[in-house]
Every structure is written in structure tokens, then in C-alpha cells.
Design a protein around this motif. Sequence first.
Motif, mmCIF file in Angstrom:
data_model
loop_
_atom_site.group_PDB
_atom_site.id
_atom_site.type_symbol
_atom_site.label_atom_id
_atom_site.label_comp_id
_atom_site.label_asym_id
_atom_site.label_seq_id
_atom_site.Cartn_x
_atom_site.Cartn_y
_atom_site.Cartn_z
ATOM 1 N N ILE A 13 74.092 53.018 42.480
ATOM 2 C CA ILE A 13 72.820 52.465 42.926
ATOM 3 C C ILE A 13 72.004 52.077 41.693
ATOM 4 C CG2 ILE A 13 72.747 53.677 45.140
ATOM 5 C CD1 ILE A 13 70.882 55.727 43.882
ATOM 6 N N ASN A 14 71.185 51.064 41.850
ATOM 7 C CA ASN A 14 70.297 50.626 40.779
ATOM 8 C C ASN A 14 68.931 51.263 40.996
ATOM 9 O OD1 ASN A 14 71.993 48.660 39.363
ATOM 10 N ND2 ASN A 14 71.931 47.568 41.306
ATOM 11 N N LEU A 15 68.474 52.019 40.012
ATOM 12 C CA LEU A 15 67.154 52.627 40.069
ATOM 13 C C LEU A 15 66.286 51.972 39.003
ATOM 14 C CD1 LEU A 15 68.124 56.381 40.509
ATOM 15 C CD2 LEU A 15 67.400 54.772 42.263
ATOM 16 N N VAL A 16 65.060 51.663 39.374
ATOM 17 C CA VAL A 16 64.125 51.018 38.462
ATOM 18 C C VAL A 16 63.220 52.097 37.874
ATOM 19 C CG1 VAL A 16 62.262 49.333 38.261
ATOM 20 C CG2 VAL A 16 64.171 48.915 39.836
ATOM 21 N N LYS A 27 71.808 51.736 36.355
ATOM 22 C CA LYS A 27 72.807 51.878 37.412
ATOM 23 C C LYS A 27 73.409 53.277 37.310
ATOM 24 C CE LYS A 27 75.255 48.355 38.585
ATOM 25 N NZ LYS A 27 76.212 47.280 38.767
ATOM 26 N N VAL A 28 73.326 54.049 38.405
ATOM 27 C CA VAL A 28 73.799 55.433 38.398
ATOM 28 C C VAL A 28 74.593 55.743 39.661
ATOM 29 C CG1 VAL A 28 71.855 56.254 37.010
ATOM 30 C CG2 VAL A 28 71.690 56.321 39.487
ATOM 31 N N LYS A 29 75.381 56.794 39.582
ATOM 32 C CA LYS A 29 76.042 57.324 40.766
ATOM 33 C C LYS A 29 75.059 58.286 41.440
ATOM 34 C CE LYS A 29 80.690 57.130 38.848
ATOM 35 N NZ LYS A 29 81.856 57.915 38.415
ATOM 36 N N PRO A 30 75.058 58.348 42.757
ATOM 37 C CA PRO A 30 74.115 59.222 43.454
ATOM 38 C C PRO A 30 74.223 60.699 43.058
ATOM 39 C CG PRO A 30 75.066 57.672 44.990
ATOM 40 C CD PRO A 30 75.809 57.509 43.691
ATOM 41 N N GLY A 31 75.408 61.143 42.636
ATOM 42 C CA GLY A 31 75.588 62.547 42.283
ATOM 43 C C GLY A 31 75.426 62.855 40.806
ATOM 44 N N MET A 32 75.040 61.843 40.011
ATOM 45 C CA MET A 32 74.893 62.045 38.571
ATOM 46 C C MET A 32 73.549 62.703 38.262
ATOM 47 S SD MET A 32 74.936 59.168 35.568
ATOM 48 C CE MET A 32 73.211 58.723 35.660
ATOM 49 N N PRO A 33 73.524 63.729 37.411
ATOM 50 C CA PRO A 33 72.242 64.357 37.061
ATOM 51 C C PRO A 33 71.288 63.359 36.408
ATOM 52 C CG PRO A 33 74.084 65.707 36.308
ATOM 53 C CD PRO A 33 74.661 64.399 36.783
ATOM 54 N N PHE A 34 69.990 63.538 36.676
ATOM 55 C CA PHE A 34 68.976 62.640 36.132
ATOM 56 C C PHE A 34 68.937 62.661 34.608
ATOM 57 C CE2 PHE A 34 66.664 63.084 40.308
ATOM 58 C CZ PHE A 34 66.755 61.753 40.647
ATOM 59 N N MET A 72 67.572 58.944 47.307
ATOM 60 C CA MET A 72 67.236 57.663 46.695
ATOM 61 C C MET A 72 68.216 56.590 47.126
ATOM 62 S SD MET A 72 66.164 58.638 42.852
ATOM 63 C CE MET A 72 64.628 59.460 42.524
ATOM 64 N N GLU A 73 67.692 55.382 47.223
ATOM 65 C CA GLU A 73 68.493 54.230 47.623
ATOM 66 C C GLU A 73 68.411 53.158 46.544
ATOM 67 O OE1 GLU A 73 66.854 53.021 51.352
ATOM 68 O OE2 GLU A 73 67.575 54.800 52.403
ATOM 69 N N ASP A 74 69.287 52.183 46.645
ATOM 70 C CA ASP A 74 69.331 51.078 45.699
ATOM 71 C C ASP A 74 67.961 50.406 45.625
ATOM 72 O OD1 ASP A 74 71.095 49.510 43.950
ATOM 73 O OD2 ASP A 74 70.598 47.864 45.302
ATOM 74 N N GLY A 75 67.446 50.236 44.410
ATOM 75 C CA GLY A 75 66.167 49.560 44.217
ATOM 76 C C GLY A 75 64.956 50.468 44.189
ATOM 77 N N ASP A 76 65.117 51.776 44.405
ATOM 78 C CA ASP A 76 63.982 52.696 44.354
ATOM 79 C C ASP A 76 63.407 52.738 42.937
ATOM 80 O OD1 ASP A 76 63.973 53.344 47.014
ATOM 81 O OD2 ASP A 76 65.038 55.240 46.782
ATOM 82 N N THR A 77 62.113 53.044 42.849
ATOM 83 C CA THR A 77 61.426 53.077 41.555
ATOM 84 C C THR A 77 61.044 54.496 41.168
ATOM 85 O OG1 THR A 77 60.535 50.860 41.895
ATOM 86 C CG2 THR A 77 59.428 52.224 40.260
ATOM 87 N N ILE A 78 61.383 54.840 39.930
ATOM 88 C CA ILE A 78 61.004 56.121 39.331
ATOM 89 C C ILE A 78 59.891 55.813 38.340
ATOM 90 C CG2 ILE A 78 61.763 57.964 37.789
ATOM 91 C CD1 ILE A 78 64.569 57.619 38.982
#
Length: 91
Positions: A13-16, A27-34, A72-78
Motif C-alpha cells: 500500500i502507498n502511504l503518504v 510503499k509498504v507491506k501492511p504487516g511491516m513495522p512502521f 490503513m488503506e492505500d493513500g492514507d496520510t500519516i
Amino acid sequence: MTEEQQEDVKPKINLVVDFEGQNCTVKVKPGMPFKKLFEAAEKRFGKEPGTFKFTFSGVRLRPEETPAEHNMEDGDTIDAHLQQLGGARLL
């Protein structure tokens, strides 16, 4: 393809990451630590590791947590915030 192979093919997923109006997409995997995402964002913004504190929907994110834990979903913003050190009461 076996089930084990299918589990390894997790969608990314792409996180902004937003810092004072500047954005970078990671671009991260959903299970990857932050932790890895934090390091990548700090590097892209030219900051030292540990400079930022990150939040998602007002909730502080910890390095050992994952995007999946926060749904979190694709395109979510942190949001990235500079860590504030010190500070004193005015008398």
C-alpha cells in the motif's frame, strides 16, 4: 501455487507522509513495522533519525506497530511532527 506462497505475495500500500505541507509517498507491506517507514520518511525530508513523531487520525504511531494494526488503506496520510524537547512554564 501453495498457500504459503500466496501469503508471501501481500499487496503493498502507498502511504503518504505529510510534514508542514510537504508530502512523500512510501510503499509498504501492511504487516511491516512502521520503523522502516519512519526511517524512510526522515531520510526523504533530510532529517536525523528520531526527529519526527508520527500520527494517524490523531493517534500516535509506535515503531513496532504496523499499518494493518491501524486498518490503513492505500493513500492514507500519516502526519509527521517535529519532536518537541524541553519547554518550561512561564512564571
